[in-house]
Design a protein around this motif. Structure first.
Motif, PDB file in Angstrom:
ATOM      1  N   ILE A 246      -8.161  48.699  74.917  1.00 33.50           N
ATOM      2  CA  ILE A 246      -8.335  49.366  76.211  1.00 33.50           C
ATOM      3  C   ILE A 246      -9.804  49.460  76.595  1.00 33.50           C
ATOM      4  CG2 ILE A 246      -7.921  51.492  77.500  1.00 33.50           C
ATOM      5  CD1 ILE A 246      -5.407  49.861  76.876  1.00 33.50           C
ATOM      6  N   THR A 247     -10.663  49.768  75.653  1.00 31.20           N
ATOM      7  CA  THR A 247     -12.087  49.878  75.989  1.00 31.20           C
ATOM      8  C   THR A 247     -12.693  48.527  76.347  1.00 31.20           C
ATOM      9  OG1 THR A 247     -12.582  49.814  73.606  1.00 31.20           O
ATOM     10  CG2 THR A 247     -12.509  51.976  74.672  1.00 31.20           C
ATOM     11  N   ASP A 248     -12.080  47.433  75.915  1.00 33.44           N
ATOM     12  CA  ASP A 248     -12.528  46.123  76.397  1.00 33.44           C
ATOM     13  C   ASP A 248     -12.356  46.036  77.913  1.00 33.44           C
ATOM     14  OD1 ASP A 248     -13.212  45.293  73.898  1.00 33.44           O
ATOM     15  OD2 ASP A 248     -11.442  44.058  73.572  1.00 33.44           O
ATOM     16  N   ILE A 249     -11.222  46.555  78.417  1.00 29.70           N
ATOM     17  CA  ILE A 249     -10.987  46.562  79.860  1.00 29.70           C
ATOM     18  C   ILE A 249     -11.992  47.474  80.557  1.00 29.70           C
ATOM     19  CG2 ILE A 249      -9.315  47.186  81.640  1.00 29.70           C
ATOM     20  CD1 ILE A 249      -7.103  46.324  79.782  1.00 29.70           C
ATOM     21  N   LEU A 250     -12.243  48.630  79.976  1.00 31.59           N
ATOM     22  CA  LEU A 250     -13.227  49.552  80.557  1.00 31.59           C
ATOM     23  C   LEU A 250     -14.614  48.922  80.605  1.00 31.59           C
ATOM     24  CD1 LEU A 250     -12.015  52.788  78.767  1.00 31.59           C
ATOM     25  CD2 LEU A 250     -12.056  52.459  81.238  1.00 31.59           C
ATOM     26  N   ASP A 251     -14.988  48.217  79.561  1.00 31.41           N
ATOM     27  CA  ASP A 251     -16.296  47.545  79.550  1.00 31.41           C
ATOM     28  C   ASP A 251     -16.379  46.499  80.656  1.00 31.41           C
ATOM     29  OD1 ASP A 251     -16.936  49.084  77.370  1.00 31.41           O
ATOM     30  OD2 ASP A 251     -16.490  47.529  75.901  1.00 31.41           O
ATOM     31  N   LEU A 256     -18.544  44.975  86.007  1.00 35.50           N
ATOM     32  CA  LEU A 256     -18.279  44.481  87.365  1.00 35.50           C
ATOM     33  C   LEU A 256     -18.878  45.415  88.411  1.00 35.50           C
ATOM     34  CD1 LEU A 256     -14.561  43.314  86.994  1.00 35.50           C
ATOM     35  CD2 LEU A 256     -16.552  41.848  87.303  1.00 35.50           C
ATOM     36  N   VAL A 257     -18.682  46.717  88.244  1.00 39.17           N
ATOM     37  CA  VAL A 257     -19.238  47.676  89.198  1.00 39.17           C
ATOM     38  C   VAL A 257     -20.757  47.612  89.194  1.00 39.17           C
ATOM     39  CG1 VAL A 257     -19.441  50.132  89.748  1.00 39.17           C
ATOM     40  CG2 VAL A 257     -17.248  49.196  89.019  1.00 39.17           C
ATOM     41  N   TYR A 258     -21.348  47.572  88.022  1.00 35.30           N
ATOM     42  CA  TYR A 258     -22.810  47.539  87.930  1.00 35.30           C
ATOM     43  C   TYR A 258     -23.367  46.279  88.596  1.00 35.30           C
ATOM     44  CZ  TYR A 258     -27.493  47.927  85.943  1.00 35.30           C
ATOM     45  OH  TYR A 258     -28.850  48.021  85.784  1.00 35.30           O
ATOM     46  N   ASP A 259     -22.749  45.134  88.326  1.00 38.35           N
ATOM     47  CA  ASP A 259     -23.236  43.880  88.908  1.00 38.35           C
ATOM     48  C   ASP A 259     -23.111  43.886  90.429  1.00 38.35           C
ATOM     49  OD1 ASP A 259     -23.788  42.994  86.382  1.00 38.35           O
ATOM     50  OD2 ASP A 259     -21.982  41.773  86.189  1.00 38.35           O
ATOM     51  N   ARG A 260     -22.042  44.497  90.945  1.00 41.47           N
ATOM     52  CA  ARG A 260     -21.867  44.549  92.407  1.00 41.47           C
ATOM     53  C   ARG A 260     -22.978  45.365  93.052  1.00 41.47           C
ATOM     54  NH1 ARG A 260     -18.779  44.559  96.951  1.00 41.47           N
ATOM     55  NH2 ARG A 260     -18.575  46.527  98.115  1.00 41.47           N
ATOM     56  N   ILE A 261     -23.272  46.521  92.479  1.00 42.68           N
ATOM     57  CA  ILE A 261     -24.321  47.364  93.063  1.00 42.68           C
ATOM     58  C   ILE A 261     -25.686  46.702  92.892  1.00 42.68           C
ATOM     59  CG2 ILE A 261     -25.378  49.650  92.998  1.00 42.68           C
ATOM     60  CD1 ILE A 261     -22.709  50.713  91.919  1.00 42.68           C
ATOM     61  N   TRP A 262     -25.890  46.066  91.771  1.00 40.55           N
ATOM     62  CA  TRP A 262     -27.159  45.357  91.531  1.00 40.55           C
ATOM     63  C   TRP A 262     -27.372  44.274  92.585  1.00 40.55           C
ATOM     64  CZ3 TRP A 262     -31.055  45.523  87.727  1.00 40.55           C
ATOM     65  CH2 TRP A 262     -31.888  44.407  87.671  1.00 40.55           C
ATOM     66  N   ALA A 310     -17.404  54.560  81.651  1.00 42.33           N
ATOM     67  CA  ALA A 310     -17.539  53.108  81.760  1.00 42.33           C
ATOM     68  C   ALA A 310     -18.616  52.720  82.754  1.00 42.33           C
ATOM     69  CB  ALA A 310     -16.201  52.492  82.157  1.00 42.33           C
ATOM     70  N   ILE A 311     -18.800  53.500  83.824  1.00 44.31           N
ATOM     71  CA  ILE A 311     -19.833  53.162  84.819  1.00 44.31           C
ATOM     72  C   ILE A 311     -21.045  54.088  84.688  1.00 44.31           C
ATOM     73  CG2 ILE A 311     -18.070  52.297  86.402  1.00 44.31           C
ATOM     74  CD1 ILE A 311     -18.636  54.799  88.130  1.00 44.31           C
TER      75      ILE A 311
END
Length: 870
Positions: A246-251, A256-262, A310-311
């Motif tokens: 499950i934490t693989d999915i969270l990672d 993905l969120v971090y890269d989008r904001i970046w 996760a984020i």
């Protein structure tokens, strides 16, 4: 030996140029130039005047700022709105409050803080989570059926008109998130472990696909629902593996969120790795804040905690101190989780994210551990005990489920921690009544030097532990791992070994015994003599022989052997241990026994500096080498093709194995020397030939050894030819003559005949030399047209021409036979050339005849070009 040609190459002598170092140094010095600093001073603060506040644009726009002296004309629309928008005024005030102008002292403090953070970054000495992930998945398995319950929301559309207000869009998104609690349920029952893993991987892929298709809410739904699975402990022994999946999915989601904001921050310029919130435009901040608002609307504690963790890294886009404020809040939120197993893994995830994002925030890491200690009594509460009874799980098995999480938390806390903190943690563990599970994790996670220096204290704590839930031999195993990496005080080593072995030797289960004993063998070998090691081996044999328990412990037994070989390189000492060879005899499975024998020979060849004639070493290593030889004697090696469902047989593998074994045996043969006892040396070669008759490389090595022995005999005897010396040399020649025909490679045979003939000539054994030469000529017609070289078919003519050229040069000093006539060997060779079937359109035959001309010309001279010295 025969000297065929001698060349002396004379090179012109050149001298290096004369160098004047002081002059060169003066010429390389930089010129001194005066610099006018004006009003500049390195400690003077720099003031920047900006006529406009930063404005962030949507993707595709640019964010710009200009100084008071800028000549760019102001935007009339912007100037009309400047200061009139109340939201803009509020945002500007908030931004000013967050980022006040720092005086020089504050700037220096900020630079110092960032420098300390860089120094405290995680280094290569920290074992990453990726290294533990596979081990957890392999260790915590189950045969019980698993289930997945997902509430993925209803499919009713909530379309809005393009002219919808922003508030309407926000309301729509919040309704979509609320719909998670009311939507359709997807329940997958009776899944095997592999099916469960496949479904989780499918969800991870669905997350990526939803994100790439701009379905951000759907991606968040998947993450929330997967996080909810972490509250389910229905198959409790599988929980650690479920946590990893499950934490693989969270990672994935967090990245993905971090890269989008970046990406929103890099429209006009690329953000540096060490960016601050001032470098982030308003669009990126708004998007980031929107994600945190979405997560804050999650009603259940566990998914809200995990998804925000996760984020966590995204806080950098909003506030320079956002992470420092968020981590303690998330740490406190874990206190609301009632199940201690679920709580400890939530803390482990917080520590993992914290070490990746802000490893310098030690207080939050420490708080996680101390909160864990405070809640540890829950493990023995009625709720947990009733759950174990319901699932029929024993307490020792249940306690092992905590190990990965506690190990990870302690590793994070103890990383580069001071001895003061480690001592405090150790004392707090004592106050819990020396809980064995925690003590075990402490010894795993703390620095080996810290544990070794306090080994006696740890042994006292182990003695005080209750053994019902966590066996003491596991604790001694953890202690032994630390002592294998660091040395305790010298005066304490023997008492430590005695205390440990008192517990280890009482372990009844053979597998548990050897697992622990294998760890302490290294400590014994490292600090004690062969006497103590022999005692340990005797105890291992005693425990592993009944019911042939050794057959299930070959991995551990092999590890014991390797540790002994690591610290004992003197093989006379090694083989003098009474229990070493009986220990070797426990490896009765052929494949394992061969690998162990290879390990022994590799260590011998690597560390044996001088040749040996020790009968104990020779007898033992002959036995070891014979074991390796017999393993490839007429046996096929099976290779498992892991890409298919069948077994394949490979003759190449057999040859590779023979080559590997032959190299090791040849290394042993080269290290055997009986000094001037040449007859004993020859007897050894005779015995070795009979023992290793199926390995041609070994037979070839033996022939070379015997030829060298014949040459050495002549050198030591000073050229004297007593009857005894002559008889011995003839015995060496006879050994070679009867051994060479057993070699299948024809060119190896030819070269060995030629070599042995030269050695016989050098020792004045003319009849033996004549026999070797005649044998070589008789073999030449058997040379095939093609041979296999490195797995490829090649013409043999080039190899044949090379041999004939060397053979002709040797014939110059071979006397003619009194009964066979003049040049009978040359005539026999040329007759063979005449009758040999050469390739069509080949000039090889002509080249042989041309090579014979210099020989005949040399033989016609009064004095030969070279001779064999007496």
């Amino acid at each position: 030996s025969v000297v065929l040609f001698s060349h002396v190459l004379v090179l012109p002598c050149r001298h290096s140029r004369v160098r004047h170092y002081e002059a060169e140094l003066r010429s390389c010095r930089a010129a001194v130039a005066s610099v006018d600093f004006g009003d500049y001073h390195p400690l003077k603060p720099i003031t920047v005047l900006d006529s406009r506040s930063r404005r962030g644009g949507r993707k595709g726009s640019t964010s710009s700022s200009s100084s008071s002296s800028s000549s760019v004309a102001p935007d009339p629309l912007s100037s009309l709105l400047e200061g009139t928008d109340p939201l803009s005024l509020f945002a500007a005030a908030a931004e000013a409050a967050e980022a006040p102008a720092l005086p020089h002292s504050a700037s220096a403090m900020e630079l110092g803080r960032k420098r300390r953070e860089r120094e405290e970054e995680v280094g290569l000495d920290f074992e990453p989570w990726a290294a533990k992930r596979g081990e957890i998945l392999a260790r915590f398995t189950t045969t019980e059926k698993l289930s997945i319950n997902l509430f993925m929301g209803s499919d009713k559309s909530k379309a809005s008109s393009p002219s919808s207000a922003v508030s309407e869009k926000v309301r729509t998104r919040l309704e979509e998130l609320d719909d998670l609690e009311e939507g359709s349920q997807r329940e997958m029952m009776n899944l095997s472990q592999q099916d469960y893993v496949n479904r989780i991987e499918d969800l991870n892929q669905s997350l990526k696909e939803a994100w790439s298709s701009d379905q951000k809410v759907k991606a968040l739904k998947i993450v929330i629902q997967c996080s909810k699975l972490l509250s389910d402990t229905s198959v409790i022994q599988f929980y650690p593996s479920k946590f990893v999946l499950i934490t693989d999915i969270l990672d994935t989601f967090g990245q993905l969120v971090y890269d989008r904001i970046w990406s929103m921050c890099s429209d006009s310029h690329s953000l540096p790795d060490t960016f601050s919130v001032e470098d982030v435009n308003d669009t990126a901040k708004e998007t980031c804040l929107n994600w945190f608002f979405k997560i804050a609307s999650i009603r259940e504690l566990i998914p809200r905690l995990y998804v925000e963790a996760a984020i966590l890294k995204c806080n950098r886009f909003l506030n320079n101190s956002g992470i420092q404020e968020t981590v303690p809040r998330l740490t406190a939120m874990v206190r609301g989780i009632g199940d201690p197993l679920v709580a400890v893994y939530a803390r482990a995830y917080l520590c993992r994210v914290g070490m990746e994002v802000t490893p310098h925030l030690k207080d939050s890491l420490n708080k996680n551990f101390f909160d864990l200690l405070a809640s540890f009594r829950q493990i023995h509460g009625d709720a947990v005990q009733n759950q174990l009874v319901l699932q029929r799980v024993e307490v020792p098995v249940y306690l092992t489920l905590y190990s990965p999480a506690i190990h990870w938390i302690l590793q994070c806390v103890a990383y580069r921690a001071s001895d003061v903190l480690l001592t405090e943690m150790m004392e707090r563990c004592k106050k819990l009544g020396n809980n064995a599970l925690l003590l075990n994790s402490v010894m795993w996670a703390f620095r080996a030097e810290f544990v070794a220096a306090r080994a006696t204290d740890f042994i006292s704590m182990i003695k005080d532990c209750d053994e019902t839930g966590f066996p003491k031999h596991l604790l001694f195993g953890s202690l032994g791992r630390s002592l294998a990496c660091a040395d305790p005080p010298e005066s304490e080593r023997l008492p430590i070994l005695n205390e440990a072995w008192k517990v280890i030797t009482k372990v009844r289960n053979a597998q548990d015994y050897i697992t622990c004993a294998e760890i302490w063998v290294e400590f014994t070998c490292r600090h004690f003599t062969k006497r103590e090691v022999n005692t340990v081996l005797a105890d291992i044999i005693k425990h592993m022989t009944p019911d042939r328990a050794f057959e299930d412990a070959y991995t551990e037994l092999h590890s014991v052997m390797m540790k002994i070989l690591t610290y004992f390189h003197n093989f006379s000492v090694l083989f003098s241990m009474e229990k070493f060879l009986p220990f070797l005899d426990m490896f009765q499975k052929d494949s394992v026994r061969v690998e162990v024998c290879k390990s022994i020979m590799e260590v011998f060849i690597k560390h044996q500096q001088e040749s040996t004639r020790d009968p104990v070493i020779l007898n033992a290593l002959l036995h070891v080498c014979k074991t390796m030889h017999d393993s490839v004697k007429g046996h096929a090696v099976i290779m498992i093709d892991r890409t298919s469902s069948f077994l394949s047989f490979s003759a190449l593998t057999v040859e590779d194995e023979k080559r590997s074994v032959s190299l090791l045996i040849n290394g042993f043969i080269r290290m055997v020397s009986f000094g001037r006892d040449f007859e004993q040396q020859l007897s050894f070669c005779v015995e070795a030939r009979a023992t290793f008759c199926n390995l041609e490389p070994v037979i070839i090595q033996l022939i070379h050894t015997v030829n060298q022995l014949a040459i050495e005999t002549r050198r030591v005897m000073g050229g004297s030819h007593s009857r005894k010396t002559a008889a011995f040399v003839r015995a060496c020649a006879a050994y070679c003559f009867i051994t060479i025909p057993s070699i299948s490679n024809i060119f190896s045979r030819l070269h060995l005949y030629l070599l042995s003939g030269k050695v016989a000539l050098a020792n004045q054994c003319l009849s033996q030399a004549d026999a070797f030469m005649k044998a070589a000529v008789s073999v030449l017609p058997e040379v095939p047209r093609t041979i296999v070289v490195e797995g490829k078919q090649r013409s043999s003519e080039s190899f044949l021409l090379e041999f004939i050229s060397s053979f002709l040069s040797t014939l110059l000093v071979v006397p003619d036979h009194p009964e066979q006539g003049v040049l009978y060997l040359v005539r026999g060779l040329l007759n063979m050339v005449q009758d040999y079937t050469w390739e069509d359109s080949s000039d090889a035959k002509v080249r042989v005849y041309i090579s014979a001309l210099p020989l005949l010309a040399a033989m016609s001279q009064e004095s030969y070009l070279y001779t064999i010295l007496n």
